[in-house]
Motif scaffolding. Structure first.
Motif, PDB file in Angstrom:
ATOM      1  N   ILE A   1      39.979  35.164  47.644  1.00 52.96           N
ATOM      2  CA  ILE A   1      38.599  35.194  47.171  1.00 52.96           C
ATOM      3  C   ILE A   1      38.457  34.594  45.770  1.00 52.96           C
ATOM      4  CG2 ILE A   1      37.862  37.177  48.542  1.00 52.96           C
ATOM      5  CD1 ILE A   1      38.087  38.691  45.769  1.00 52.96           C
ATOM      6  N   GLY A   2      39.571  34.182  45.183  1.00 56.65           N
ATOM      7  CA  GLY A   2      39.511  33.496  43.895  1.00 56.65           C
ATOM      8  C   GLY A   2      39.363  34.414  42.701  1.00 56.65           C
ATOM      9  N   LEU A   3      40.006  35.592  42.773  1.00 59.17           N
ATOM     10  CA  LEU A   3      39.927  36.494  41.618  1.00 59.17           C
ATOM     11  C   LEU A   3      41.317  36.848  41.085  1.00 59.17           C
ATOM     12  CD1 LEU A   3      37.099  39.081  42.391  1.00 59.17           C
ATOM     13  CD2 LEU A   3      37.156  37.337  40.635  1.00 59.17           C
ATOM     14  N   ALA A   4      42.322  36.083  41.511  1.00 56.94           N
ATOM     15  CA  ALA A   4      43.695  36.437  41.140  1.00 56.94           C
ATOM     16  C   ALA A   4      43.885  36.462  39.629  1.00 56.94           C
ATOM     17  CB  ALA A   4      44.665  35.459  41.776  1.00 56.94           C
TER      18      ALA A   4
ATOM     19  N   GLU B   1      31.162  38.267  41.319  1.00 55.47           N
ATOM     20  CA  GLU B   1      32.577  38.567  41.539  1.00 55.47           C
ATOM     21  C   GLU B   1      32.774  39.993  42.027  1.00 55.47           C
ATOM     22  OE1 GLU B   1      34.602  37.472  37.959  1.00 55.47           O
ATOM     23  OE2 GLU B   1      34.454  35.335  38.414  1.00 55.47           O
ATOM     24  N   GLN B   2      31.877  40.892  41.588  1.00 57.63           N
ATOM     25  CA  GLN B   2      31.968  42.262  42.101  1.00 57.63           C
ATOM     26  C   GLN B   2      31.736  42.272  43.603  1.00 57.63           C
ATOM     27  OE1 GLN B   2      29.795  45.274  40.058  1.00 57.63           O
ATOM     28  NE2 GLN B   2      30.693  44.806  38.086  1.00 57.63           N
ATOM     29  N   ARG B   3      30.758  41.478  44.062  1.00 56.83           N
ATOM     30  CA  ARG B   3      30.494  41.376  45.500  1.00 56.83           C
ATOM     31  C   ARG B   3      31.738  40.869  46.227  1.00 56.83           C
ATOM     32  NH1 ARG B   3      26.516  43.827  47.818  1.00 56.83           N
ATOM     33  NH2 ARG B   3      24.516  43.711  46.800  1.00 56.83           N
TER      34      ARG B   3
ATOM     35  N   ALA C   1      37.010  46.655  37.149  1.00 58.90           N
ATOM     36  CA  ALA C   1      36.015  46.148  38.096  1.00 58.90           C
ATOM     37  C   ALA C   1      34.629  46.122  37.467  1.00 58.90           C
ATOM     38  CB  ALA C   1      36.016  47.016  39.344  1.00 58.90           C
ATOM     39  N   ARG C   2      34.339  47.097  36.605  1.00 54.03           N
ATOM     40  CA  ARG C   2      33.008  47.187  36.022  1.00 54.03           C
ATOM     41  C   ARG C   2      32.680  45.996  35.130  1.00 54.03           C
ATOM     42  NH1 ARG C   2      32.570  52.206  33.904  1.00 54.03           N
ATOM     43  NH2 ARG C   2      30.621  51.623  32.974  1.00 54.03           N
ATOM     44  N   ASN C   3      33.736  45.335  34.618  1.00 54.04           N
ATOM     45  CA  ASN C   3      33.497  44.238  33.688  1.00 54.04           C
ATOM     46  C   ASN C   3      33.329  42.891  34.372  1.00 54.04           C
ATOM     47  OD1 ASN C   3      33.607  45.989  31.585  1.00 54.04           O
ATOM     48  ND2 ASN C   3      35.761  45.642  31.122  1.00 54.04           N
TER      49      ASN C   3
ATOM     50  N   MET D   1      21.965  37.077  44.548  1.00 51.74           N
ATOM     51  CA  MET D   1      22.789  35.913  44.184  1.00 51.74           C
ATOM     52  C   MET D   1      21.919  34.669  44.074  1.00 51.74           C
ATOM     53  SD  MET D   1      26.234  36.121  46.365  1.00 51.74           S
ATOM     54  CE  MET D   1      27.547  37.227  45.926  1.00 51.74           C
ATOM     55  N   ASN D   2      22.393  33.716  43.268  1.00 54.71           N
ATOM     56  CA  ASN D   2      21.682  32.449  43.192  1.00 54.71           C
ATOM     57  C   ASN D   2      22.151  31.550  44.341  1.00 54.71           C
ATOM     58  OD1 ASN D   2      24.067  31.158  42.482  1.00 54.71           O
ATOM     59  ND2 ASN D   2      23.727  31.512  40.309  1.00 54.71           N
TER      60      ASN D   2
END
Lengths: 597, 307
Positions: free
Chosen positions: B156-159, B173-175, B166-168, B199-200
């Motif tokens: 998902i591209g968050l590595a 990206e949270q989705r 998570a809150r930050n 989302m945009n």
């Protein structure tokens, strides 16, 4: 007072920076020197401050403060070989150290004057010390702030707080060799042991207050200097070594004691801390508010008392220690499951009410199982007295044994036993927290619905946390019964002036820092030591304790040793995004309110 | 192709013809006198993306909650790969259905990696004892979990943000992280509840691709969404839920062409619709008003009017 310009930040007093630094250093040197003088003519003041050439009692505190200020000031001056002492702020730690020294010194002088009746009881050495400490403080107040203020602060108080602002940790120049890092860890724990031992050994009353004042200001000084952050870095890198060092430092405490007078405090602190750590599994990790936790300590203690071979025990059994330990833990575990199974389906407040009730039910049930209002099991209010000393493999805890040529008496023996139990609980806490189970606990605490949707059986895991917490308290309860030699219902109340009660346990966890390993240990040590040492306050103890707790929750809601998570939760700013970054000091960011998720 | 709400849907567009991944039979959910979901049948086949649309208050999320065991349906059954699901959310996840939430429900104070690791809970067995004793099995399981979680974060591209709280994370990206957390439970079916809300267009486009990539991994997807372009681009089949009943089901074209769907969204009364009288009243009252202004208000007025 003239307004400072934004371009050249000045201290609170209008002195050139170099003069201010030199004044601070000279004052600190003078303060250090005056501790060698006699401060009072009479040996009536506790600690006997009458000798020339040998600092005693509170003079040692001033001596430490003077040296600390001197070192920090020298480091701020950029003296070669000392700059490592201030890896973060330079002037804020110096000022705090000067403040600590000043507070301790002037408190001592004031206490002498008040207790002995007038300033006439002070020797010239005392006045000299007071003047030197004041000079140091004035010099430190003239130092410019470490961080140039964004907008020129107006009133003196704002400028004073600006002086105390923390600075970010500078990157390390070149890394230390591993052996030096390990040596640093060892030295830090040794220093911690010395400071703690000094605190425990101080006389009740004035000397302890002076010590407390000093610690309360000197620790922030070390924090502002960045030394604590550096040490945390090191302990994270060498976790095993750091834990061993902490364990050894704690275990060598009885070796520093000649008599049992203070080792009993040490043993009780360890019992209290161990139970607090157990409660931290329940409250800190799983987020279950348990207001009757001391009852599990009670179950363990009563179970151990019944099988201890005490002549008053209704069972008349005498189990070996390992079996008694298992009995205590198992009895608590059973009660934990019995209480937890029907109630853990409740959420939040309801659980707190049920556990509060359970705590009281336990105490009253123990009172009533006295042979008249119920079956004779616990002797009612008399409790089960005369619990004999433990004997493990021929090692009798009641006798004095020599370890390394130093005699260790009864409480020393129990202290060493308790160290092992504490180490076991620490191990359990660490390993449980860093596992699939621990993550599930935290997930339930964070958002139960989402946790359940991720496949976590919330009821089972909450019950597991509750039962584990109960069993750990039961372990500590077993030793507790043997240390106090009596198990009575009154030891296990919800609230009371004596530490092992539910309210104090919860306070220790919250004060120290929820969900952390060292937090409850520190919190428990403070919460036990302070009431034990401030006996003279008597009726005001709980009041002061309450005020202190309210203030702490206002200014440092995440506890003394915050979980990284909690710190981010309570003091959130935009740049906290990067995990490696040093967090800004809470005092500087208390205005930022917690953002509700 | 349209199917009446009472009949089982035809298996059009199913790429393979083995058992459906999900089969909901006559799911009804009543809260007291209110029937939020009424006799809905739905099947999802392997490697299929099914969309579930409908006006606000149509019962889409309630239906989702029935599927995932958060609600126990008053009537009807839900089965996953042929076995009826137990009405316990954690057992549903264990069986192989993972979900995300309409309003993000991450573990805000855990790191990104930890969030995904929690998703692995049902796929690991290590209990308290093995954690305390640190058996070789425990270490191996932790390592595998971490590798798997890292893979998902890369997917998902968050590595690069694995150690952030998570809150930050920014909203989008949270989705994504919520989807990664759901995927960590190795589901056969993923339920997405409004994955592009807020989302945009670019982010919506990225999410579209993410959902297609998830399908390519062999996971069936059931998605609730209000963004019609997103739904019609993505879904092999779309079901329309109106006032708790399934109105139409079929391909994007079928649904788009159906008058009743347009009516349900624009608020014109349609034949045999429950609450017709009220809807007609409202329509009459607002006849003078602009149709564009009517669109958002009318579904709200008909909402919850079911007798």
């Amino acid at each position: 007072m003239t307004t400072t310009t934004a371009t050249t930040p000045r201290g609170l007093l209008p002195l050139p920076e170099r003069t201010a630094r030199l004044t601070t250093a000279a004052g600190a040197l003078a303060t250090t020197a005056t501790t060698g003088l006699s401060w009072t003519w009479s040996s009536d003041f506790p600690g006997d401050l009458t000798y020339y050439g040998s600092p005693a009692g509170l003079q040692i505190v001033t001596l430490t403060g003077g040296l600390l200020t001197l070192l920090l000031a020298a480091s701020a001056l950029g003296l070669r070989g000392l700059t490592w002492l201030t890896p973060a702020g330079r002037h804020a730690p110096t000022l705090l150290a000067a403040l600590a020294t000043f507070a301790a010194t002037w408190f001592t002088l004031g206490a002498i004057a008040v207790q002995l009746g007038g300033l006439v009881n002070l020797e010239p050495g005392g006045f000299a010390a007071g003047a030197a400490a004041l000079l140091t403080l004035l010099g430190a107040l003239a130092l410019p702030p470490d961080q140039p203020p964004t907008d020129p602060p107006g009133n003196p108080w704002q400028r004073f707080t600006a002086l105390l602002t923390a600075s970010p940790l500078r990157p390390r120049g070149r890394p230390l060799p591993t052996w030096a890092e390990i040596l640093t860890i060892a030295a830090a724990f040794a220093a911690g042991l010395i400071a703690f031992t000094y605190g425990i050994d101080t006389d009740d009353g004035a000397p302890f207050v002076g010590y407390l004042l000093f610690i309360a200001l000197a620790v922030p000084a070390l924090h502002r200097a960045g030394l604590i952050a550096r040490l945390t870095e090191l302990t994270h890198r060498h976790r095993g070594i750091a834990l061993t060092a902490a364990f050894l430092a704690a275990a060598s405490f009885p070796l520093t004691q000649d008599t049992d007078q203070y080792t009993i405090i040490g043993a009780n602190i360890l019992i209290f801390a161990t139970v607090a750590l157990g409660l931290n599994v329940v409250v800190g990790l799983a987020g279950l508010l348990d207001l009757g936790y001391v009852a599990f300590l009670g179950v363990g203690a009563y179970a151990a008392a019944l099988v201890s071979g005490s002549p008053e025990s209704a069972l008349g059994l005498h189990f070996p220690f390992w079996a008694a330990l298992l009995t205590g833990a198992a009895a608590s575990l059973v009660f934990g499951v019995l209480i937890g199974a029907p109630t853990l389906r409740l959420r939040g407040d309801y659980l707190a009410i049920v556990t509060l009730g359970f705590g009281e039910i336990f105490r009253i049930a123990m009172l009533n199982l006295n042979g008249t209002t119920g079956p004779d099991v616990t002797n009612g209010a008399m409790g089960i007295p005369n619990i004999p000393n433990l004997e493990i493999l021929g090692f009798n805890f009641g006798e004095t044994h020599d370890i390394l040529g130093i005699p260790i008496a009864t409480y020393g023996n129990y202290y060493l036993l308790m160290i092992l139990v504490t180490a076991l609980v620490v191990l359990v806490f660490r390993r449980a927290a860093a596992s699939r189970i621990g993550r599930a606990w935290i997930a339930i605490r964070e958002d139960e619905t989402a946790a359940v949707a991720m496949g976590i059986n919330s009821f089972r895991l909450r019950l597991l946390a509750f039962a584990l917490g109960a069993a750990l308290a039961g372990l500590a309860g077993t030793v507790h019964a043997h240390v106090v030699t009596t198990a009575t219902p009154e030891q296990f109340q919800f609230a009371g002036p004596q530490p092992p009660n539910s309210a104090f346990l919860l306070a220790a966890v919250i004060l120290g820092g929820m969900g952390t390993l060292s937090g409850p240990l520190v919190g428990a040590a403070l919460l036990f030591l302070i009431p034990a040492k401030l006996d003279f306050l008597q009726d005001y103890q709980l009041l002061l304790f309450g005020i202190a707790l309210v203030l702490l929750m206002r200014f440092r809601p995440e506890g003394l040793i915050p979980d990284r998570r909690k710190q981010l939760e309570f003091h959130e700013t935009g740049q906290l995004d990067v995990p490696d970054q040093r967090l800004p000091d809470p005092a500087a960011t208390t205005g930022v309110t917690k953002a509700k998720a | 192709m349209t199917t009446p709400p009472t009949l089982a849907p035809a298996t059009d567009n199913a790429p393979t013809d083995n058992d459906p991944v999900l089969r909901a039979d006559g799911v009804t959910m009543r809260f007291g006198g209110l029937t939020a979901v009424r006799g809905v049948d739905l099947t999802v086949h392997p490697r299929e993306i099914v969309g579930l649309i409908g006006p606000n208050g149509a019962g889409k999320t309630t239906f989702f909650n029935c599927l995932t065991g958060l609600y126990i349906p008053t009537e009807g059954t839900v089965s996953y790969k042929g076995t009826v699901l137990p009405p316990k959310p954690h057992l549903v996840t264990k069986a192989g259905i993972a979900r995300t939430f309409q309003n993000i429900r991450l573990f805000a104070n855990m790191t990104v990696l930890e969030n995904v690791l929690v998703g692995r809970h049902t796929r690991t067995k290590e209990g308290l004892w093995s954690a305390l004793l640190r058996s070789p099995g425990f270490k191996k399981a932790e390592r595998t979990s971490e590798e798997r979680a890292t893979e998902l974060l890369e997917f998902i591209g968050l590595a690069h943000k694995r150690d952030h709280l998570a809150r930050n994370l920014p909203y989008g990206e949270q989705r994504k992280l919520e989807i990664a957390r759901a995927l960590a439970s190795e589901p056969g079916l993923l339920l997405l509840d409004e994955p592009t809300a807020g989302m945009n267009p670019q982010e919506t486009r990225a999410t579209e691709e993410l959902v297609l990539a998830i399908r390519d991994k062999g996971i069936a997807v059931l998605v609730i969404e209000h963004d019609m372009r997103f739904i019609f681009n993505l879904c092999d089949r779309v079901a329309v839920l109106v006032q708790g009943e399934k109105l139409v089901e079929g391909t994007s074209d079928t649904v788009q062409a159906d008058e009743r769907v347009v009516a349900a969204y624009l608020g014109e009364p349609f034949e045999g619709a429950p609450g017709e009288a009220e809807a007609a009243e409202v329509a009459a009252a607002e006849a003078a008003a602009d149709t564009a202004a009517d669109a958002p208000s009318t579904p709200g007025t008909t909402k919850g009017e079911a007798p």
